[in-house]
Design an enzyme around this catalytic site. Structure first.
Site, PDB file in Angstrom:
ATOM      1  N   ARG A 250       0.847  -1.211   0.000  1.00  0.00           N
ATOM      2  CA  ARG A 250       0.000   0.000   0.000  1.00  0.00           C
ATOM      3  C   ARG A 250       0.877   1.255   0.000  1.00  0.00           C
ATOM      4  NH1 ARG A 250      -4.214  -2.302   4.625  1.00  0.00           N
ATOM      5  NH2 ARG A 250      -5.448  -3.596   3.209  1.00  0.00           N
ATOM      6  N   ARG A 275      -3.166  23.664 -27.581  1.00  0.00           N
ATOM      7  CA  ARG A 275      -4.487  23.538 -28.213  1.00  0.00           C
ATOM      8  C   ARG A 275      -5.179  24.903 -28.308  1.00  0.00           C
ATOM      9  NH1 ARG A 275      -7.629  20.567 -31.539  1.00  0.00           N
ATOM     10  NH2 ARG A 275      -9.803  20.544 -30.892  1.00  0.00           N
ATOM     11  N   LEU A 345      -8.736  17.012 -22.518  1.00  0.00           N
ATOM     12  CA  LEU A 345      -8.192  16.743 -23.852  1.00  0.00           C
ATOM     13  C   LEU A 345      -9.293  16.524 -24.890  1.00  0.00           C
ATOM     14  CD1 LEU A 345      -5.515  16.291 -22.189  1.00  0.00           C
ATOM     15  CD2 LEU A 345      -4.887  14.707 -24.009  1.00  0.00           C
ATOM     16  N   GLU A 370      -5.771  -3.899  -2.833  1.00  0.00           N
ATOM     17  CA  GLU A 370      -5.047  -3.515  -1.600  1.00  0.00           C
ATOM     18  C   GLU A 370      -5.933  -2.718  -0.647  1.00  0.00           C
ATOM     19  OE1 GLU A 370      -2.335  -4.292  -0.330  1.00  0.00           O
ATOM     20  OE2 GLU A 370      -1.157  -5.188  -1.942  1.00  0.00           O
TER      21      GLU A 370
HETATM   22  P1  TGC Z   1      -8.572  -6.576  12.554  1.00  0.00           P
HETATM   23  O1  TGC Z   1      -9.287  -7.230  13.688  1.00  0.00           O
HETATM   24  O2  TGC Z   1      -8.725  -5.107  12.329  1.00  0.00           O
HETATM   25  O3  TGC Z   1      -7.022  -6.916  12.632  1.00  0.00           O
HETATM   26  C1  TGC Z   1      -6.523  -8.236  12.832  1.00  0.00           C
HETATM   27  C2  TGC Z   1      -5.097  -8.109  13.354  1.00  0.00           C
HETATM   28  O4  TGC Z   1      -4.283  -7.484  12.366  1.00  0.00           O
HETATM   29  C3  TGC Z   1      -3.748  -6.238  12.866  1.00  0.00           C
HETATM   30  N1  TGC Z   1      -3.825  -5.246  11.784  1.00  0.00           N
HETATM   31  C4  TGC Z   1      -2.757  -4.660  11.256  1.00  0.00           C
HETATM   32  N2  TGC Z   1      -1.458  -4.763  11.517  1.00  0.00           N
HETATM   33  C5  TGC Z   1      -0.609  -4.020  10.786  1.00  0.00           C
HETATM   34  N3  TGC Z   1      -1.014  -3.179   9.813  1.00  0.00           N
HETATM   35  C6  TGC Z   1      -2.322  -3.035   9.498  1.00  0.00           C
HETATM   36  N4  TGC Z   1      -2.694  -2.227   8.501  1.00  0.00           N
HETATM   37  C7  TGC Z   1      -3.272  -3.798  10.241  1.00  0.00           C
HETATM   38  N5  TGC Z   1      -4.616  -3.925  10.192  1.00  0.00           N
HETATM   39  C8  TGC Z   1      -4.943  -4.807  11.142  1.00  0.00           C
HETATM   40  C9  TGC Z   1      -4.660  -5.860  14.023  1.00  0.00           C
HETATM   41  O5  TGC Z   1      -3.990  -5.047  14.949  1.00  0.00           O
HETATM   42  C10 TGC Z   1      -5.008  -7.215  14.589  1.00  0.00           C
HETATM   43  O6  TGC Z   1      -3.911  -7.667  15.353  1.00  0.00           O
HETATM   44  P2  TGC Z   1      -4.173  -8.430  16.747  1.00  0.00           P
HETATM   45  O7  TGC Z   1      -2.826  -8.605  17.339  1.00  0.00           O
HETATM   46  O8  TGC Z   1      -5.062  -7.525  17.543  1.00  0.00           O
HETATM   47  O9  TGC Z   1      -4.828  -9.704  16.356  1.00  0.00           O
HETATM   48  O10 TGC Z   1      -8.966  -7.404  11.283  1.00  0.00           O
HETATM   49  P3  TGC Z   1     -10.235  -7.386  10.458  1.00  0.00           P
HETATM   50  O11 TGC Z   1     -10.476  -8.768   9.971  1.00  0.00           O
HETATM   51  O12 TGC Z   1     -11.373  -6.705  11.177  1.00  0.00           O
HETATM   52  O13 TGC Z   1      -9.685  -6.494   9.248  1.00  0.00           O
HETATM   53  C11 TGC Z   1     -10.515  -5.749   8.593  1.00  0.00           C
HETATM   54  C12 TGC Z   1      -9.890  -5.085   7.363  1.00  0.00           C
HETATM   55  C13 TGC Z   1     -11.048  -4.620   6.534  1.00  0.00           C
HETATM   56  C14 TGC Z   1      -9.083  -3.890   7.824  1.00  0.00           C
HETATM   57  C15 TGC Z   1      -8.965  -5.985   6.551  1.00  0.00           C
HETATM   58  O14 TGC Z   1      -9.550  -7.197   6.365  1.00  0.00           O
HETATM   59  C16 TGC Z   1      -8.540  -5.367   5.234  1.00  0.00           C
HETATM   60  O15 TGC Z   1      -7.564  -4.620   5.172  1.00  0.00           O
HETATM   61  N6  TGC Z   1      -9.240  -5.694   4.083  1.00  0.00           N
HETATM   62  C17 TGC Z   1      -8.803  -5.312   2.759  1.00  0.00           C
HETATM   63  C18 TGC Z   1      -8.269  -6.536   2.051  1.00  0.00           C
HETATM   64  C19 TGC Z   1      -7.067  -6.243   1.216  1.00  0.00           C
HETATM   65  O16 TGC Z   1      -6.462  -5.190   1.281  1.00  0.00           O
HETATM   66  N7  TGC Z   1      -6.680  -7.222   0.421  1.00  0.00           N
HETATM   67  C20 TGC Z   1      -5.488  -7.074  -0.373  1.00  0.00           C
HETATM   68  C21 TGC Z   1      -5.192  -8.337  -1.110  1.00  0.00           C
HETATM   69  S1  TGC Z   1      -3.615  -8.327  -1.895  1.00  0.00           S
HETATM   70  C22 TGC Z   1      -3.826  -7.314  -3.211  1.00  0.00           C
HETATM   71  O17 TGC Z   1      -4.812  -6.715  -3.452  1.00  0.00           O
HETATM   72  C23 TGC Z   1      -2.643  -7.187  -4.071  1.00  0.00           C
HETATM   73  S2  TGC Z   1      -2.832  -6.110  -5.385  1.00  0.00           S
HETATM   74  C24 TGC Z   1      -1.233  -6.168  -5.804  1.00  0.00           C
HETATM   75  C25 TGC Z   1      -0.831  -5.358  -6.920  1.00  0.00           C
HETATM   76  O18 TGC Z   1      -0.994  -5.828  -8.074  1.00  0.00           O
HETATM   77  O19 TGC Z   1      -0.240  -4.262  -6.680  1.00  0.00           O
HETATM   78  P1  FAD Z   2     -15.755  -6.610  -2.416  1.00  0.00           P
HETATM   79  O1  FAD Z   2     -15.102  -6.919  -1.127  1.00  0.00           O
HETATM   80  O2  FAD Z   2     -16.882  -7.491  -2.855  1.00  0.00           O
HETATM   81  O3  FAD Z   2     -16.267  -5.107  -2.385  1.00  0.00           O
HETATM   82  C1  FAD Z   2     -17.221  -4.595  -3.335  1.00  0.00           C
HETATM   83  C2  FAD Z   2     -17.639  -3.176  -2.901  1.00  0.00           C
HETATM   84  O4  FAD Z   2     -18.249  -3.243  -1.605  1.00  0.00           O
HETATM   85  C3  FAD Z   2     -16.456  -2.217  -2.753  1.00  0.00           C
HETATM   86  O5  FAD Z   2     -16.856  -0.938  -3.187  1.00  0.00           O
HETATM   87  C4  FAD Z   2     -16.205  -2.187  -1.257  1.00  0.00           C
HETATM   88  O6  FAD Z   2     -15.640  -0.946  -0.823  1.00  0.00           O
HETATM   89  C5  FAD Z   2     -17.620  -2.348  -0.712  1.00  0.00           C
HETATM   90  N1  FAD Z   2     -17.612  -2.932   0.637  1.00  0.00           N
HETATM   91  C6  FAD Z   2     -17.089  -4.116   1.044  1.00  0.00           C
HETATM   92  N2  FAD Z   2     -17.292  -4.287   2.362  1.00  0.00           N
HETATM   93  C7  FAD Z   2     -17.948  -3.181   2.803  1.00  0.00           C
HETATM   94  C8  FAD Z   2     -18.406  -2.750   4.074  1.00  0.00           C
HETATM   95  N3  FAD Z   2     -18.223  -3.494   5.180  1.00  0.00           N
HETATM   96  N4  FAD Z   2     -19.043  -1.574   4.161  1.00  0.00           N
HETATM   97  C9  FAD Z   2     -19.219  -0.788   3.065  1.00  0.00           C
HETATM   98  N5  FAD Z   2     -18.791  -1.130   1.829  1.00  0.00           N
HETATM   99  C10 FAD Z   2     -18.166  -2.320   1.713  1.00  0.00           C
HETATM  100  N6  FAD Z   2      -5.620 -10.096  -4.213  1.00  0.00           N
HETATM  101  C11 FAD Z   2      -4.574 -10.849  -3.772  1.00  0.00           C
HETATM  102  O7  FAD Z   2      -4.662 -11.536  -2.753  1.00  0.00           O
HETATM  103  N7  FAD Z   2      -3.390 -10.860  -4.464  1.00  0.00           N
HETATM  104  C12 FAD Z   2      -3.202 -10.154  -5.591  1.00  0.00           C
HETATM  105  O8  FAD Z   2      -2.118 -10.176  -6.173  1.00  0.00           O
HETATM  106  C13 FAD Z   2      -4.295  -9.376  -6.091  1.00  0.00           C
HETATM  107  N8  FAD Z   2      -4.173  -8.715  -7.275  1.00  0.00           N
HETATM  108  C14 FAD Z   2      -5.272  -8.119  -7.824  1.00  0.00           C
HETATM  109  C15 FAD Z   2      -5.204  -7.624  -9.130  1.00  0.00           C
HETATM  110  C16 FAD Z   2      -6.328  -7.074  -9.726  1.00  0.00           C
HETATM  111  C17 FAD Z   2      -6.248  -6.609 -11.146  1.00  0.00           C
HETATM  112  C18 FAD Z   2      -7.533  -6.950  -8.987  1.00  0.00           C
HETATM  113  C19 FAD Z   2      -8.753  -6.325  -9.592  1.00  0.00           C
HETATM  114  C20 FAD Z   2      -7.606  -7.434  -7.702  1.00  0.00           C
HETATM  115  C21 FAD Z   2      -6.491  -8.048  -7.101  1.00  0.00           C
HETATM  116  N9  FAD Z   2      -6.572  -8.627  -5.827  1.00  0.00           N
HETATM  117  C22 FAD Z   2      -5.509  -9.369  -5.349  1.00  0.00           C
HETATM  118  C23 FAD Z   2      -7.830  -8.643  -5.096  1.00  0.00           C
HETATM  119  C24 FAD Z   2      -8.180  -7.318  -4.433  1.00  0.00           C
HETATM  120  O9  FAD Z   2      -7.426  -7.117  -3.276  1.00  0.00           O
HETATM  121  C25 FAD Z   2      -9.690  -7.321  -4.121  1.00  0.00           C
HETATM  122  O10 FAD Z   2     -10.341  -7.204  -5.363  1.00  0.00           O
HETATM  123  C26 FAD Z   2     -10.083  -6.206  -3.189  1.00  0.00           C
HETATM  124  O11 FAD Z   2      -9.582  -6.435  -1.887  1.00  0.00           O
HETATM  125  C27 FAD Z   2     -11.619  -6.015  -3.109  1.00  0.00           C
HETATM  126  O12 FAD Z   2     -12.276  -7.222  -2.934  1.00  0.00           O
HETATM  127  P2  FAD Z   2     -13.526  -7.612  -3.895  1.00  0.00           P
HETATM  128  O13 FAD Z   2     -13.105  -7.401  -5.293  1.00  0.00           O
HETATM  129  O14 FAD Z   2     -13.984  -8.956  -3.496  1.00  0.00           O
HETATM  130  O15 FAD Z   2     -14.642  -6.537  -3.579  1.00  0.00           O
END
Ligand code: TGC
Ligand code: FAD
Length: 390
Positions: A250, A275, A345, A370
């Site tokens: 991130r 332009r 543009l 992310e």
């Molecule tokens: P929560 O109860 O809030 O936390 C669980 C434990 O984790 C700790 N924690 C963190 N630690 C470090 N940095 C952070 N940002 C942290 N956030 C939470 C927290 O302190 C706790 O620790 P402990 O010791 O108390 O157990 O967990 P939750 O399940 O309620 O989390 C909620 C939420 C929404 C924040 C989390 O699930 C979230 O961030 N969701 C978004 C998912 C996401 O970002 N997925 C990314 C997938 S990878 C990807 O997209 C790659 S794209 C790559 C590319 O092509 O560039």
């Molecule tokens: P959803 O979770 O279904 O969300 C849909 C909508 O609902 C969003 O607008 C969201 O903000 C909203 N929403 C969800 N929950 C709530 C709530 N509680 N309250 C209000 N609104 C809410 N993941 C990996 O692990 N590794 C990778 O390398 C990776 N690469 C990726 C590459 C691409 C091109 C893409 C598109 C995605 C990738 N991802 C990867 C996955 C990515 O992290 C997820 O797509 C992202 O976390 C969102 O999850 P979702 O698509 O299931 O959307």
């Protein structure tokens, strides 16, 4: 009166705050991106093609795992890492994605949670781009809420068996190794290193996406994949470890999106200066100047905030919440800048040679992965109110 300041592009003197090493790394990355990536980006985007050997070029210049010390990595500052991602995303978000995943989501967890033998085995090859990795967390039913993942791991004698399906995984179709997050019998989540030739592992390319076209995205299917015990990342500590990896990626995105925005802004400035419409340049119109002023303001604030964040990371401060703030802010601001520029543009805004529409379409995804914009709103809201609103 000459109202031009010494460097109109950098009113807060960010460049002057960089160390000599950071300036050099930034220049090396900029020169590489302009000379190697820029000439190929339009065709590769059109052909949905990522040249895997590019990773070797990234590695040879020290762009992979740049903050890691040892294991053939440069041990550069977090600010330097940010500057690299900025230059990559100025060309295309897909290129930044490629180095984000390799550095922050594959090398970082191995470095932080791996055994010595895992580090020795994988990190030097990943650093030199000889092998490519991916990070499998998301599943079809577990995106914003990864705690719902269903991928299971079961302990078997001297190893583990994994079953499950990952979706939306960057680099999965070209990966040699896979960091897979799975739940055990106690619902504890841990990370495992899988390899391309592991029996039962297969991938499928998602080839009908309309954004990040040149980035290979795929699904990973795990059908009774057996791995030896030494493939578990021994030091992972549940969800905290996963979020620590996401923080790194991130952070890179926060800089990267500002690189895309800066490129869009400068292209737009040149365009409106040339332009002619209503017998004068578009740049002479007040509405147009206001839009340029809005763009530069957001980019300047965004980049200087990234610099401060990078400095704090170099000082090992806890910056989790600031990372969410900047990931959310900079993605959303760069997306708004891209939409505005596209309009400025006119018809040319949709043409490939101006690079704006491609950036715009990419940034839609960067705003989602992310952690979506709204998920980061909820993280920030929880931080200040103490109330979880997920
Ligand atoms: P929560 O109860 O809030 O936390 C669980 C434990 O984790 C700790 N924690 C963190 N630690 C470090 N940095 C952070 N940002 C942290 N956030 C939470 C927290 O302190 C706790 O620790 P402990 O010791 O108390 O157990 O967990 P939750 O399940 O309620 O989390 C909620 C939420 C929404 C924040 C989390 O699930 C979230 O961030 N969701 C978004 C998912 C996401 O970002 N997925 C990314 C997938 S990878 C990807 O997209 C790659 S794209 C790559 C590319 O092509 O560039
Ligand atoms: P959803 O979770 O279904 O969300 C849909 C909508 O609902 C969003 O607008 C969201 O903000 C909203 N929403 C969800 N929950 C709530 C709530 N509680 N309250 C209000 N609104 C809410 N993941 C990996 O692990 N590794 C990778 O390398 C990776 N690469 C990726 C590459 C691409 C091109 C893409 C598109 C995605 C990738 N991802 C990867 C996955 C990515 O992290 C997820 O797509 C992202 O976390 C969102 O999850 P979702 O698509 O299931 O959307």
């Amino acid at each position: 009166m000459n109202i031009q300041i010494r460097n109109w592009k950098d009113p807060l003197y960010l460049d002057d705050n960089l160390s000599i090493e950071e300036q050099n790394i930034s220049k090396t990355a900029r020169d590489f991106c302009k000379s190697v990536l820029m000439p190929r980006v339009i065709d590769d985007n059109k052909n949905k093609f990522f040249e895997k050997d590019l990773f070797k070029e990234f590695g040879n210049l020290g762009f992979l795992g740049s903050t890691i010390k040892d294991y053939d990595c440069p041990g550069a500052s977090y600010v330097s890492y940010g500057l690299i991602t900025k230059e990559f995303e100025a060309i295309d978000s897909s290129y930044r994605s490629a180095i984000s995943v390799q550095s922050s989501l594959v090398m970082f967890p191995i470095f932080k949670y791996g055994s010595d033998s895992q580090k020795n085995k994988y990190l030097p090859s990943l650093a030199k781009g000889k092998i490519v990795g991916c990070f499998g967390l998301t599943e079809s039913e577990a995106g914003s809420d990864p705690s719902s993942i269903k991928t299971k791991v079961v302990k078997k004698n001297n190893g583990y068996v994994l079953n499950g399906n990952k979706n939306w995984i960057t680099n999965a179709p070209i990966a040699d190794i896979y960091i897979i997050w799975a739940k055990d019998e106690n619902n504890t989540v841990n990370g495992y290193i899988l390899e391309k030739n592991d029996k039962g592992l297969s991938t499928l390319t998602i080839d009908n996406k309309l954004s990040l076209l040149l980035s290979p995205t795929g699904q990973i299917h795990l059908d009774n994949v057996f791995i030896n015990e030494d493939r578990k990342l021994p030091l992972t500590k549940g969800w905290k470890s996963i979020f620590a990896c996401l923080n790194m990626a991130r952070y890179g995105i926060s800089w990267g999106t500002m690189g895309a925005a800066e490129n869009i802004w400068l292209n737009t400035k040149s365009y409106v200066e040339e332009r002619i419409m209503f017998k004068d340049s578009l740049a002479s119109k007040q509405l147009v100047q206001k839009k340029l002023a809005d763009m530069q303001t957001e980019i300047t604030l965004g980049l200087n905030a990234c610099f401060q964040l990078g400095k704090l990371m170099d000082e090992k401060k806890n910056v989790d919440i600031a990372i969410s703030m900047l990931k959310r802010n900079n993605c959303s601001k760069s997306l708004k800048i891209a939409r505005k520029a596209r309009d400025m543009l006119g018809a040319n805004g949709i043409m490939e040679e101006y690079h704006i529409m491609r950036h715009l379409i990419n940034l839609e995804t960067v705003n989602t992965y992310e952690g979506t914009e709204d998920i980061h709103s909820l993280i920030l809201g929880k931080f200040q109110t103490g109330i979880s609103a997920f």
